[in-house]
Design an enzyme around this catalytic site. Structure first.
Site, mmCIF file in Angstrom:
data_model
loop_
_atom_site.group_PDB
_atom_site.id
_atom_site.type_symbol
_atom_site.label_atom_id
_atom_site.label_comp_id
_atom_site.label_asym_id
_atom_site.label_seq_id
_atom_site.Cartn_x
_atom_site.Cartn_y
_atom_site.Cartn_z
ATOM 1 N N GLY A 111 0.871 -1.212 0.081
ATOM 2 C CA GLY A 111 -0.175 -0.132 0.141
ATOM 3 C C GLY A 111 0.863 1.205 0.004
ATOM 4 N N ILE B 96 2.290 2.901 2.619
ATOM 5 C CA ILE B 96 3.342 2.814 3.202
ATOM 6 C C ILE B 96 4.380 1.989 2.594
ATOM 7 C CG2 ILE B 96 4.388 2.453 5.722
ATOM 8 C CD1 ILE B 96 1.899 3.457 6.888
ATOM 9 N N VAL C 130 0.974 -15.001 3.622
ATOM 10 C CA VAL C 130 1.929 -14.691 4.685
ATOM 11 C C VAL C 130 1.913 -15.749 5.688
ATOM 12 C CG1 VAL C 130 3.143 -13.211 6.124
ATOM 13 C CG2 VAL C 130 2.840 -12.298 4.110
ATOM 14 N N SER D 160 3.082 -3.280 7.119
ATOM 15 C CA SER D 160 2.419 -1.767 6.460
ATOM 16 C C SER D 160 1.034 -2.473 5.718
ATOM 17 C CB SER D 160 3.141 -1.137 5.690
ATOM 18 O OG SER D 160 3.773 -1.828 4.632
ATOM 19 N N ALA E 212 -4.119 13.104 6.256
ATOM 20 C CA ALA E 212 -3.808 14.242 7.027
ATOM 21 C C ALA E 212 -4.853 15.519 6.488
ATOM 22 C CB ALA E 212 -2.468 14.788 6.982
ATOM 23 N N HIS F 284 4.716 27.885 -20.187
ATOM 24 C CA HIS F 284 5.644 27.204 -20.944
ATOM 25 C C HIS F 284 6.926 27.362 -20.609
ATOM 26 C CE1 HIS F 284 7.019 24.584 -24.199
ATOM 27 N NE2 HIS F 284 7.940 25.636 -24.378
HETATM 28 P P1 FAD Z 1 -3.065 11.576 14.415
HETATM 29 O O1 FAD Z 1 -2.105 12.516 13.525
HETATM 30 O O2 FAD Z 1 -2.978 10.045 14.555
HETATM 31 O O3 FAD Z 1 -3.143 12.359 15.820
HETATM 32 C C1 FAD Z 1 -3.729 11.847 16.891
HETATM 33 C C2 FAD Z 1 -3.035 12.588 18.084
HETATM 34 O O4 FAD Z 1 -3.915 12.187 19.284
HETATM 35 C C3 FAD Z 1 -1.642 11.807 18.540
HETATM 36 O O5 FAD Z 1 -0.837 12.915 18.795
HETATM 37 C C4 FAD Z 1 -1.995 11.049 19.720
HETATM 38 O O6 FAD Z 1 -0.861 10.985 20.737
HETATM 39 C C5 FAD Z 1 -3.047 11.698 20.312
HETATM 40 N N1 FAD Z 1 -4.021 10.979 21.302
HETATM 41 C C6 FAD Z 1 -4.655 10.069 20.963
HETATM 42 N N2 FAD Z 1 -5.227 9.474 22.052
HETATM 43 C C7 FAD Z 1 -5.271 10.405 22.780
HETATM 44 C C8 FAD Z 1 -5.705 10.762 24.230
HETATM 45 N N3 FAD Z 1 -6.832 9.974 24.753
HETATM 46 N N4 FAD Z 1 -5.398 12.050 24.866
HETATM 47 C C9 FAD Z 1 -4.461 12.660 24.311
HETATM 48 N N5 FAD Z 1 -4.097 12.700 23.196
HETATM 49 C C10 FAD Z 1 -4.264 11.618 22.498
HETATM 50 N N6 FAD Z 1 -1.211 11.411 5.243
HETATM 51 C C11 FAD Z 1 -1.188 12.254 4.356
HETATM 52 O O7 FAD Z 1 -2.454 12.923 3.820
HETATM 53 N N7 FAD Z 1 -0.204 12.446 3.570
HETATM 54 C C12 FAD Z 1 1.046 11.728 3.748
HETATM 55 O O8 FAD Z 1 2.016 11.935 3.039
HETATM 56 C C13 FAD Z 1 0.901 10.848 4.546
HETATM 57 N N8 FAD Z 1 1.848 10.129 5.110
HETATM 58 C C14 FAD Z 1 2.099 9.124 5.965
HETATM 59 C C15 FAD Z 1 3.198 8.283 6.249
HETATM 60 C C16 FAD Z 1 3.147 7.299 7.251
HETATM 61 C C17 FAD Z 1 4.258 6.591 7.455
HETATM 62 C C18 FAD Z 1 1.900 7.163 8.050
HETATM 63 C C19 FAD Z 1 1.762 6.222 9.188
HETATM 64 C C20 FAD Z 1 0.693 8.098 7.771
HETATM 65 C C21 FAD Z 1 0.888 8.967 6.804
HETATM 66 N N9 FAD Z 1 -0.375 9.856 6.580
HETATM 67 C C22 FAD Z 1 -0.390 10.614 5.387
HETATM 68 C C23 FAD Z 1 -1.544 9.701 7.330
HETATM 69 C C24 FAD Z 1 -1.629 10.575 8.267
HETATM 70 O O9 FAD Z 1 -0.402 10.524 9.105
HETATM 71 C C25 FAD Z 1 -3.054 10.725 9.122
HETATM 72 O O10 FAD Z 1 -4.092 10.632 8.370
HETATM 73 C C26 FAD Z 1 -3.336 11.862 10.144
HETATM 74 O O11 FAD Z 1 -2.098 11.980 10.880
HETATM 75 C C27 FAD Z 1 -4.427 11.642 10.639
HETATM 76 O O12 FAD Z 1 -4.417 12.672 11.651
HETATM 77 P P2 FAD Z 1 -5.425 12.555 13.027
HETATM 78 O O13 FAD Z 1 -5.227 14.090 13.478
HETATM 79 O O14 FAD Z 1 -6.649 12.009 12.798
HETATM 80 O O15 FAD Z 1 -4.759 11.660 13.972
HETATM 81 P P1 NAI Z 2 -2.900 0.620 3.065
HETATM 82 O O1 NAI Z 2 -4.245 0.505 3.308
HETATM 83 O O2 NAI Z 2 -2.340 1.590 1.924
HETATM 84 O O3 NAI Z 2 -1.922 -0.685 2.350
HETATM 85 C C1 NAI Z 2 -1.851 -1.859 2.915
HETATM 86 C C2 NAI Z 2 -1.880 -3.040 2.072
HETATM 87 O O4 NAI Z 2 -1.554 -4.151 2.756
HETATM 88 C C3 NAI Z 2 -2.942 -3.311 1.131
HETATM 89 O O5 NAI Z 2 -2.444 -3.260 -0.201
HETATM 90 C C4 NAI Z 2 -3.463 -4.821 1.610
HETATM 91 O O6 NAI Z 2 -4.045 -5.338 0.523
HETATM 92 C C5 NAI Z 2 -1.895 -5.390 1.994
HETATM 93 N N1 NAI Z 2 -2.406 -6.376 3.214
HETATM 94 C C6 NAI Z 2 -3.290 -6.517 4.222
HETATM 95 N N2 NAI Z 2 -3.005 -7.498 4.963
HETATM 96 C C7 NAI Z 2 -2.102 -8.087 4.302
HETATM 97 C C8 NAI Z 2 -1.287 -9.304 4.531
HETATM 98 N N3 NAI Z 2 -1.787 -9.957 5.920
HETATM 99 N N4 NAI Z 2 -0.192 -9.629 3.946
HETATM 100 C C9 NAI Z 2 0.026 -9.076 2.870
HETATM 101 N N5 NAI Z 2 -0.719 -8.040 2.406
HETATM 102 C C10 NAI Z 2 -1.604 -7.548 3.132
HETATM 103 O O7 NAI Z 2 -1.927 0.784 4.332
HETATM 104 P P2 NAI Z 2 -0.528 1.392 4.804
HETATM 105 O O8 NAI Z 2 0.400 1.318 3.719
HETATM 106 O O9 NAI Z 2 -0.444 0.498 6.188
HETATM 107 O O10 NAI Z 2 -0.824 2.763 5.154
HETATM 108 C C11 NAI Z 2 -1.881 3.115 6.195
HETATM 109 C C12 NAI Z 2 -2.621 4.406 5.551
HETATM 110 O O11 NAI Z 2 -1.708 5.252 6.006
HETATM 111 C C13 NAI Z 2 -2.713 4.553 4.212
HETATM 112 O O12 NAI Z 2 -4.082 3.897 3.838
HETATM 113 C C14 NAI Z 2 -3.044 6.022 4.212
HETATM 114 O O13 NAI Z 2 -4.214 6.465 4.641
HETATM 115 C C15 NAI Z 2 -2.172 6.490 5.048
HETATM 116 N N6 NAI Z 2 -0.823 7.046 4.189
HETATM 117 C C16 NAI Z 2 -0.945 7.904 3.520
HETATM 118 C C17 NAI Z 2 0.059 8.259 2.770
HETATM 119 C C18 NAI Z 2 0.106 9.491 1.686
HETATM 120 O O14 NAI Z 2 -0.873 9.926 1.660
HETATM 121 N N7 NAI Z 2 1.157 9.666 0.903
HETATM 122 C C19 NAI Z 2 1.658 7.808 2.978
HETATM 123 C C20 NAI Z 2 1.577 6.671 3.934
HETATM 124 C C21 NAI Z 2 0.177 6.202 4.439
#
Ligand code: FAD
Ligand code: NAI
Length: 475
Positions: A192, A194, A247, A279, A330, A454
């Site tokens: 996916g 990540i 897996v 992931s 986000a 352009h």
């Molecule tokens: P979060 O960002 O998870 O924030 C929740 C916060 O609440 C945290 O600080 C947590 O500690 C706090 N919290 C939880 N429970 C409590 C509690 N009871 N009391 C106090 N604090 C609490 N999205 C994109 O749009 N673009 C990207 O490029 C992108 N890249 C990503 C890359 C990775 C590796 C990952 C894992 C995610 C990525 N995402 C990306 C997804 C994005 O990070 C999330 O969609 C986004 O952070 C969600 O925001 P949120 O505010 O809902 O939650």
């Molecule tokens: P994902 O949902 O993008 O991908 C998960 C993948 O794992 C899928 O292709 C699924 O079929 C596969 N999968 C599930 N179970 C499996 C198993 N048992 N064995 C093998 N494959 C399996 O989830 P991911 O990559 O963990 O990211 C989580 C979320 O974080 C994304 O859906 C996205 O919302 C957010 N994110 C957004 C980014 C961005 O906007 N650039 C960057 C990274 C994360």
């Protein structure tokens, strides 16, 4: 008596901190409770996105892309590199600095907008006549009271059953962003977003990367033509992606990780790797919120149950971002945060789910908005398609990055744009034009008639819009 607020936001990620700022801008006395802390125990506002998500992953993608360019593409420009070295520690330190700048930026924004910040875990103590009492536990220990509560507690990485993350060998997104040296071999479960972004980082830095994906199709949610083009590019780069796998047992030891898996033909295989990133999606996080105390309802996935306006089953309790239904992005979280604050103020906050863009920050980048061709076919919608390859774009040639295309899908009768899909250079930036166009319900012809600078990559967008009417000028 506990401190009283109009609005208390629990969670300081993009959903929560933006909701708090907007609520304060609208004149509400607002508090935000967030528990994330740095290694030194200090607050680290910004949630998953800032600390272990969007921001650090993009920092490492940038660094690793520079390394890749220096090693493989500078020579095309007549620039020779000898004795090139890689210092992963510096790369990780830079990433941490970028994260810290963002953490501090949010603290500054809270001060500027007069949002009161509490560092600790927020949980429901009880419902009162005028709202709710929230218990804060952590650096700040007190009970505060709020009329409106916005829950923005985000999500956590999903682990494979029986294989918990140890963040040493078996890594979630957290560990994947702080591997201390380039592993010789790296495995990823799940191709996916990540899987592809993190796989790209470590492949560019020299790891031999294998991705095991359960589904038989690559990037099933992406327009098929675009996904195919992306897969071709990843194959060429040497990112090994195995589709349709099952897996099995995972063993983690001193020498690394061994993954038993079955390929699409049903043949048993073993993958031995130094590190394994799992992931396979994320789970909504309500740990420690004590929603039971007030009867907060969750859905069957464990997400907080909300209606189209982000209202929960409880009066004046709202929820936004990863902890509710919808894409875990986000910018989706932020839009919901703003909309909820505006609804509390009696305004008509609104999120258009049809125009939320997606971006995968690999090379080539993949970005899209709206419907895919396969979705339109399934829904029986009559559409016209137009594509334009970056190969025929002057700026892409000058950049030395001609992989991919822009693709438009427009209604066959009205010409309204129904979806735009891009694989190629700077797709993350180019997609904005399509989002704006769709938000204004533009036709493909509208884009085709707009003057684009352009030479620019955006000319490929204009040309793809022209292609809908079969009248490209440069292809
Ligand atoms: P979060 O960002 O998870 O924030 C929740 C916060 O609440 C945290 O600080 C947590 O500690 C706090 N919290 C939880 N429970 C409590 C509690 N009871 N009391 C106090 N604090 C609490 N999205 C994109 O749009 N673009 C990207 O490029 C992108 N890249 C990503 C890359 C990775 C590796 C990952 C894992 C995610 C990525 N995402 C990306 C997804 C994005 O990070 C999330 O969609 C986004 O952070 C969600 O925001 P949120 O505010 O809902 O939650
Ligand atoms: P994902 O949902 O993008 O991908 C998960 C993948 O794992 C899928 O292709 C699924 O079929 C596969 N999968 C599930 N179970 C499996 C198993 N048992 N064995 C093998 N494959 C399996 O989830 P991911 O990559 O963990 O990211 C989580 C979320 O974080 C994304 O859906 C996205 O919302 C957010 N994110 C957004 C980014 C961005 O906007 N650039 C960057 C990274 C994360």
């Amino acid at each position: 008596m506990s401190k009283q607020f109009d609005v208390i936001v629990i969670g300081g990620g993009p959903g929560g901190y933006i909701a708090a700022i907007r609520a304060a801008q609208l004149g509400f006395n607002t508090a935000c409770v967030d528990e994330w802390k740095n290694k030194d125990g200090k607050p680290a506002l910004g949630g998953t996105c800032t600390n272990v998500g969007c921001i650090p992953s993009k920092a490492l993608l940038q660094s690793s892309e520079h390394f890749d360019h220096a090693g493989h593409h500078f020579a095309d420009h007549g620039i020779s590199m000898t004795g090139m070295t890689l210092d992963v520690a510096t790369m990780l330190k830079r990433k941490d600095t970028v994260v810290k700048q963002n953490n501090d930026g949010i603290q500054f924004l809270f001060k500027k907008n007069k949002v009161t910040f509490f560092h600790g875990r927020g949980s429901f103590a009880k419902a009162t006549e005028g709202g709710y009492e929230i218990q804060v536990a952590g650096a700040a220990e007190e009970t505060i009271a709020g009329k409106h509560i916005i829950l923005a507690t985000g999500s956590n990485a999903r682990a494979l059953p029986g294989t918990p993350f140890d963040e040493e060998n078996v890594l979630s997104n957290d560990g994947a962003l702080r591997i201390q040296g380039v592993p010789k071999t790296l495995g990823l479960i799940g191709s996916g977003v990540i899987g592809l972004e993190m796989g790209s980082v470590w492949r560019r830095l020299g790891a031999e990367v294998t991705v095991l994906e359960a589904l038989p199709t690559f990037l099933g949610a992406v327009d098929e033509q675009i996904a195919k083009e992306a897969k071709k590019a990843f194959d060429k780069q040497g990112l090994k992606i195995e589709l349709g796998v099952k897996v099995g047992e995972i063993k983690s030891g001193k020498k690394g990780v061994s993954v038993a898996w079955t390929n699409a033909k049903g043949e048993a295989q073993t993958l031995e790797v130094d590190k394994l990133i799992v992931s396979i999606g994320r789970v909504p996080n309500t740990i420690g919120l004590n929603g039971e105390a007030v009867g907060l309802k969750l859905d069957e996935r464990g997400a907080i149950l909300v209606d189209g306006d982000c209202k929960t089953n409880l009066p004046n309790v709202w929820a936004v971002g990863d902890v509710v239904r919808g894409p875990m992005l986000a910018h989706k979280a932020e839009e919901e945060g703003v909309a909820v604050a505006e609804r509390i103020a009696g305004q008509h906050g609104h999120v258009n789910f049809n125009t939320i863009p997606w971006v995968i920050y690999t090379s080539p980048e993949i970005a899209w908005v709206g419907q895919t061709e396969q979705q339109l076919k399934a829904a029986g919608v009559k559409y016209k398609a137009g594509t334009f390859p970056f190969m025929a774009n002057g700026r892409a040639r000058a950049l030395g990055d001609t992989t991919g295309m822009v693709k438009f899908l427009a209604d066959a009768t009205t010409d309204e744009i129904l979806g735009v899909h891009i694989v190629g250079p700077m797709a993350s930036e180019l997609i904005s034009e399509a989002v704006v166009a769709m938000e204004f319900r533009a036709s493909a012809e509208d884009i085709a008639r707009i003057c684009h600078a352009h030479p620019s990559l955006s000319e490929a967008t204009k040309e793809a819009a022209l292609a809908v009417d079969k009248r490209t000028l440069n292809f």
